[in-house]
Motif scaffolding. Structure first.
Motif, PDB file in Angstrom:
ATOM      1  N   GLN A 108       0.975  -0.483  -0.090  1.00 40.45           N
ATOM      2  CA  GLN A 108       0.092   0.331  -0.687  1.00 40.45           C
ATOM      3  C   GLN A 108       0.959   0.815   0.263  1.00 40.45           C
ATOM      4  OE1 GLN A 108      -3.305  -0.798  -0.323  1.00 40.45           O
ATOM      5  NE2 GLN A 108      -3.150  -1.769  -0.024  1.00 40.45           N
ATOM      6  N   PRO A 109       0.505   2.313  -0.625  1.00 36.45           N
ATOM      7  CA  PRO A 109       1.526   3.854  -0.461  1.00 36.45           C
ATOM      8  C   PRO A 109       1.569   4.191   0.753  1.00 36.45           C
ATOM      9  CG  PRO A 109      -0.607   4.105  -1.436  1.00 36.45           C
ATOM     10  CD  PRO A 109      -1.038   2.359  -1.231  1.00 36.45           C
ATOM     11  N   ILE A 110       3.023   4.870   0.677  1.00 35.88           N
ATOM     12  CA  ILE A 110       3.770   4.905   2.134  1.00 35.88           C
ATOM     13  C   ILE A 110       3.898   7.093   1.696  1.00 35.88           C
ATOM     14  CG2 ILE A 110       5.205   4.123   3.630  1.00 35.88           C
ATOM     15  CD1 ILE A 110       5.644   1.569   2.131  1.00 35.88           C
ATOM     16  N   PRO A 111       3.427   7.636   1.482  1.00 33.64           N
ATOM     17  CA  PRO A 111       3.923   8.373   1.339  1.00 33.64           C
ATOM     18  C   PRO A 111       4.723   9.545   2.393  1.00 33.64           C
ATOM     19  CG  PRO A 111       1.528   8.222   1.541  1.00 33.64           C
ATOM     20  CD  PRO A 111       1.644   7.216   1.531  1.00 33.64           C
ATOM     21  N   GLN A 112       4.131   9.072   3.904  1.00 31.21           N
ATOM     22  CA  GLN A 112       4.391  10.258   4.703  1.00 31.21           C
ATOM     23  C   GLN A 112       6.021   9.030   5.252  1.00 31.21           C
ATOM     24  OE1 GLN A 112       1.671   7.732   5.224  1.00 31.21           O
ATOM     25  NE2 GLN A 112       0.305   9.841   5.494  1.00 31.21           N
ATOM     26  N   GLY A 113       6.322   7.992   4.665  1.00 30.98           N
ATOM     27  CA  GLY A 113       8.023   7.353   4.804  1.00 30.98           C
ATOM     28  C   GLY A 113       9.222   8.549   4.200  1.00 30.98           C
ATOM     29  N   GLU A 114       8.682   8.690   3.690  1.00 27.35           N
ATOM     30  CA  GLU A 114      10.203  10.505   3.508  1.00 27.35           C
ATOM     31  C   GLU A 114      10.000  11.834   3.318  1.00 27.35           C
ATOM     32  OE1 GLU A 114      10.505   8.489  -1.120  1.00 27.35           O
ATOM     33  OE2 GLU A 114       8.634   9.410  -1.868  1.00 27.35           O
ATOM     34  N   ALA A 115      11.027  12.320   3.155  1.00 31.85           N
ATOM     35  CA  ALA A 115      10.575  13.610   3.514  1.00 31.85           C
ATOM     36  C   ALA A 115      11.731  14.488   3.270  1.00 31.85           C
ATOM     37  CB  ALA A 115      10.526  14.057   4.982  1.00 31.85           C
ATOM     38  N   VAL A 116      11.927  15.473   3.400  1.00 29.94           N
ATOM     39  CA  VAL A 116      13.015  16.801   3.164  1.00 29.94           C
ATOM     40  C   VAL A 116      13.104  17.130   4.406  1.00 29.94           C
ATOM     41  CG1 VAL A 116      14.073  18.832   2.300  1.00 29.94           C
ATOM     42  CG2 VAL A 116      11.925  17.371   1.031  1.00 29.94           C
ATOM     43  N   LEU A 117      13.972  17.076   4.561  1.00 26.37           N
ATOM     44  CA  LEU A 117      14.432  17.427   5.874  1.00 26.37           C
ATOM     45  C   LEU A 117      15.518  18.619   5.837  1.00 26.37           C
ATOM     46  CD1 LEU A 117      15.683  14.331   7.220  1.00 26.37           C
ATOM     47  CD2 LEU A 117      13.059  15.155   7.693  1.00 26.37           C
ATOM     48  N   VAL A 118      14.875  19.257   6.525  1.00 24.06           N
ATOM     49  CA  VAL A 118      15.904  21.403   6.693  1.00 24.06           C
ATOM     50  C   VAL A 118      16.767  21.227   8.667  1.00 24.06           C
ATOM     51  CG1 VAL A 118      15.253  21.741   5.021  1.00 24.06           C
ATOM     52  CG2 VAL A 118      14.344  22.592   7.416  1.00 24.06           C
ATOM     53  N   LYS A 119      17.310  22.338   8.453  1.00 22.72           N
ATOM     54  CA  LYS A 119      17.793  22.473   9.484  1.00 22.72           C
ATOM     55  C   LYS A 119      16.865  23.667  10.063  1.00 22.72           C
ATOM     56  CE  LYS A 119      20.535  20.732  10.557  1.00 22.72           C
ATOM     57  NZ  LYS A 119      22.997  20.577  10.272  1.00 22.72           N
ATOM     58  N   GLU A 120      15.736  23.667  11.901  1.00 23.84           N
ATOM     59  CA  GLU A 120      15.188  24.822  11.724  1.00 23.84           C
ATOM     60  C   GLU A 120      15.948  26.459  12.047  1.00 23.84           C
ATOM     61  OE1 GLU A 120      11.777  24.847  13.172  1.00 23.84           O
ATOM     62  OE2 GLU A 120      11.825  22.954  13.934  1.00 23.84           O
ATOM     63  N   LYS A 121      17.433  26.097  12.035  1.00 27.62           N
ATOM     64  CA  LYS A 121      17.961  27.746  11.894  1.00 27.62           C
ATOM     65  C   LYS A 121      18.354  28.421  10.711  1.00 27.62           C
ATOM     66  CE  LYS A 121      22.818  25.495  11.410  1.00 27.62           C
ATOM     67  NZ  LYS A 121      23.279  25.394  12.094  1.00 27.62           N
ATOM     68  N   SER A 122      17.176  27.316   9.273  1.00 30.72           N
ATOM     69  CA  SER A 122      17.576  27.610   8.355  1.00 30.72           C
ATOM     70  C   SER A 122      17.101  28.942   7.693  1.00 30.72           C
ATOM     71  CB  SER A 122      17.518  26.531   7.388  1.00 30.72           C
ATOM     72  OG  SER A 122      16.267  26.098   7.047  1.00 30.72           O
ATOM     73  N   GLY A 123      15.981  28.558   8.843  1.00 30.44           N
ATOM     74  CA  GLY A 123      13.960  29.977   8.043  1.00 30.44           C
ATOM     75  C   GLY A 123      13.265  29.261   6.645  1.00 30.44           C
ATOM     76  N   PHE A 124      13.764  28.012   6.067  1.00 28.10           N
ATOM     77  CA  PHE A 124      13.446  27.639   5.386  1.00 28.10           C
ATOM     78  C   PHE A 124      11.841  26.678   6.102  1.00 28.10           C
ATOM     79  CE2 PHE A 124      17.113  25.729   3.975  1.00 28.10           C
ATOM     80  CZ  PHE A 124      17.394  26.355   2.935  1.00 28.10           C
ATOM     81  N   THR A 125      10.210  27.707   5.191  1.00 24.35           N
ATOM     82  CA  THR A 125       9.169  27.578   5.045  1.00 24.35           C
ATOM     83  C   THR A 125       8.468  25.994   3.944  1.00 24.35           C
ATOM     84  OG1 THR A 125       8.538  28.832   4.270  1.00 24.35           O
ATOM     85  CG2 THR A 125       9.453  29.367   7.012  1.00 24.35           C
TER      86      THR A 125
END
Length: 318
Positions: A108-125
């Motif tokens: 079955q689909p697993i879309p929550q199982g992969e992601a883009v991670l960034v640092k909080e300090k980067s300010g990326f939203t």
């Protein structure tokens, strides 16, 4: 007399060579011997196959561990495994590399199982904030397709970012040490990286299905069909058991993964999904991904991946 002995010795050697050649060419005896060889399973440090191994549910198979899907498909190409499990992209890159295999099951689909991670300090939203930045990922893995869809969704192209192809063992230190601005990764590496100061910029929800795919070597389908079917039933039953018993699943699997039980439980809570049969719809889905890679010239030429879908064991997964 010495000549007579030598003649008999030469004749014996010739007969042995002929016998060996006939055996190597095949025949019922050779086929029977092949059927007795153990099924060789390639697995990664996550998913149902790792759970099968951790529970010792398939004692008659041999196991080979791989860091990622592309490494596993290389083993298929080399003929060193019979069956294994990967994400969406590795089968496509493998087909482009002329590896012969069949897709015999999925999840079955697993879309929550992969992601883009960034640092909080980067300010990326948002992912659009990564324009002009460096993004790390494992080339040819399921996250590669997520990158393609993220770029498309944000009206960006590969020229808008700098892509650094790093294996998970390389990506984590590069991300931790701020050598890259973002890391696109899957569980359990995703869960391991969720430390203070790290945030999920976006996951694959509403972008890609991120299914698991079960790949088999054609020789295994013809020469080890009974063993393969028995193993797949065990795989299905073990996966279903894990979903029904999440706490015990995490306890059993954590030592196999060599990670903390709480991290294991978090990763499994979003990434462990039931297995599913393959059919024409699944073939069309993975063909769309292959066509997308070909259009972007991420593979050298178009591949007919849908023809690799084999429904022989579909009933096992229903």
């Amino acid at each position: 007399m010495r000549r007579s002995v030598m003649k008999r010795l030469v004749l014996a050697l010739v007969l042995a060579a002929v016998s060996g050649a006939l055996t190597a060419c095949g025949g019922d005896d050779a086929a029977a011997a092949g059927d007795g060889d153990p099924l060789r399973v390639g697995y990664q440090r996550f998913g149902g196959l790792a759970l099968v191994k951790a529970r010792a549910a398939a004692p008659d198979v041999t196991w080979s561990l791989f860091e990622s899907g592309p490494a596993l498909t290389e083993a298929l190409k080399a003929g060193s495994i019979d069956v294994g499990q990967t994400g969406e992209a590795p089968p496509i890159f493998a087909a482009a590399g002329k590896t012969d295999f069949r897709i015999i099951g999925t999840s079955q689909p697993i879309p929550q199982g992969e992601a883009v991670l960034v640092k909080e300090k980067s300010g990326f939203t948002s992912f659009a904030d990564l324009k002009g930045r460096t993004v790390a990922l494992n080339k040819g893995s399921n996250v590669h397709w997520l990158l393609v869809k993220l770029l498309e969704a944000n009206k960006m192209t590969l020229d808008d970012i700098t892509v650094k192809y790093l294996k998970p063992a390389e990506g984590r230190p590069a991300f931790d040490n701020d050598q890259v601005d973002a890391w696109i990764i899957w569980d359990p590496y995703f869960a391991l990286a969720e430390q203070p100061g790290v945030k999920v910029l976006v996951d694959a929800s509403n972008l890609v299905n991120n299914r698991e795919y079960i790949l088999a070597a054609p020789d295994a389908l013809t020469g080890k069909g009974t063993q393969l079917e028995s193993f797949l039933r065990t795989y299905r039953e073990t996966t279903d058991w894990g979903i029904a018993n999440p706490e015990e699943r995490a306890r059993v699997l954590a030592p196999e993964l060599k990670i903390d039980e709480a991290v294991t439980a978090r990763a499994l809570s979003r990434s462990a999904k039931p297995l599913a049969p393959v059919d024409a719809t699944i073939g069309a889905e993975i063909q769309t991904i292959a066509d997308g890679f070909a259009k972007l010239e991420l593979i050298p030429e178009p591949v007919d991946i849908k023809s690799r879908v084999d429904e022989t064991y579909a009933d096992v997964f229903r």
